[in-house]
Design a protein around this motif. Structure first.
Motif, short mmCIF file in Angstrom:
data_model
loop_
_atom_site.label_atom_id
_atom_site.label_comp_id
_atom_site.label_asym_id
_atom_site.label_seq_id
_atom_site.Cartn_x
_atom_site.Cartn_y
_atom_site.Cartn_z
N ALA A 193 0.82 -1.21 0.00
CA ALA A 193 0.00 0.00 0.00
C ALA A 193 0.85 1.26 0.00
O ALA A 193 0.33 2.37 0.12
N GLY A 194 2.16 1.12 -0.12
CA GLY A 194 3.04 2.29 -0.12
C GLY A 194 4.18 2.12 0.86
O GLY A 194 4.41 1.04 1.42
N VAL A 224 6.74 -10.18 5.79
CA VAL A 224 5.76 -10.36 6.86
C VAL A 224 4.49 -9.56 6.53
O VAL A 224 4.50 -8.69 5.66
N VAL A 225 3.41 -9.86 7.23
CA VAL A 225 2.12 -9.24 6.95
C VAL A 225 1.64 -8.45 8.16
O VAL A 225 2.13 -8.63 9.28
#
Length: 285
Positions: A193-194, A224-225
């Protein structure tokens, strides 16, 4: 002759008719035929106008690099002022080297690093990923004559100092700069997302910052999330990987709590277990 006939005047054609007759006769003598334009039929199809082709506005400015970012893992971003021809942004136009055994640059034992180069047209960014040793100082060279904008103008690339746009007013030239250790460490989180920038404060939390940097330098934060997202409250990540999905990231030893700054909106802190302030490991929020 009757009196009434003496007062009768010859009938004259209307001026418009006379003009048409004179014009037709004159043009006929010149070999030009006068034709009457017919009105289009009501059933005739409407005229079709071809759409205008897109045009690029020419402003005459030379393409330059207006921002440079380089980290301790060999990731280099060059932000440019113009849209570039992607076919000219290649690894052949870039060279990254580290010093050899003599610890000097520009000598015979310099080590050229393998690298990849990509160009993001939307962000107008050249991204270089060089395979350099962790925390090593390296030299970056960019061939401004090889990289061109959409009008085939070479990149005005001469380095003018940190925070300054490149260039000397003449198209072409080489960008050459060396990396150096930042006085205040900053982490860059590259997400789908940036980009998120995180300023670290080793003077306030030396053990926490050292732990965070060590995990990042090992590459354990790669991929990683954000496993916990609550709108207008929290975004938490660092502990689980995307592939395989939600697989735990490598474990690390907990860090002693170093509370000196409030965790207000826009800041990042280490996540802990509810009743243990000294349980921070790799997750942050």
């Amino acid at each position: 002759m009757k009196p009434a006939e003496r007062n009768r005047q010859p009938l004259l054609e209307p001026p418009t008719t006379m003009m048409k007759h004179w014009l037709s006769t004159t043009l006929s003598r010149l070999g030009i035929a006068l034709t009457r334009q017919r009105r289009p039929s009501r059933d005739a199809p409407p005229p079709v106008f071809e759409p205008l082709e897109p045009r690029l506005l020419l402003n005459g400015a030379l393409p330059m690099i207006d921002r440079i970012e380089a980290d301790n893992r060999g990731l280099i971003d060059l932000h440019v002022t113009a849209f570039l021809n992607p076919t000219t942004v290649t690894a052949d136009a870039v060279r990254v080297t580290t010093a050899g055994k003599d610890l000097l640059f520009g000598t015979a034992d310099d080590v050229q690093a393998p690298l990849t180069v990509s160009y993001d047209d939307q962000a107008r960014r050249i991204r270089i990923q060089a395979d350099v040793p962790l925390d090593a100082r390296y030299r970056v060279e960019v061939d401004g004559d090889a990289i061109r904008d959409l009008f085939a103008t070479p990149l005005d690339a001469e380095f003018n100092g940190p925070g300054l746009p490149t260039g000397d007013g003449t198209a072409g030239g080489d960008l050459v700069f060396f990396t150096r250790k930042a006085s205040s460490p900053t982490a860059r989180l590259l997400t789908t997302a940036g980009e998120i920038r995180v300023e670290l404060f080793p003077q306030d939390a030396p053990k926490t910052v050292a732990n965070f940097i060590a995990i990042a330098n090992r590459g354990d934060y790669d991929g990683v999330v954000f496993h916990r997202l609550v709108k207008d409250f929290v975004a938490q990540g660092g502990g689980f990987q995307a592939d395989p999905l939600l697989a735990p990231a490598p474990a690390v030893d907990p860090v002693v709590n170093e509370f000196k700054r409030s965790n207000v909106r826009g800041t990042i802190a280490m996540a802990k277990r509810g009743n243990d302030p000294n349980s921070a490991t790799n997750q942050w929020f």
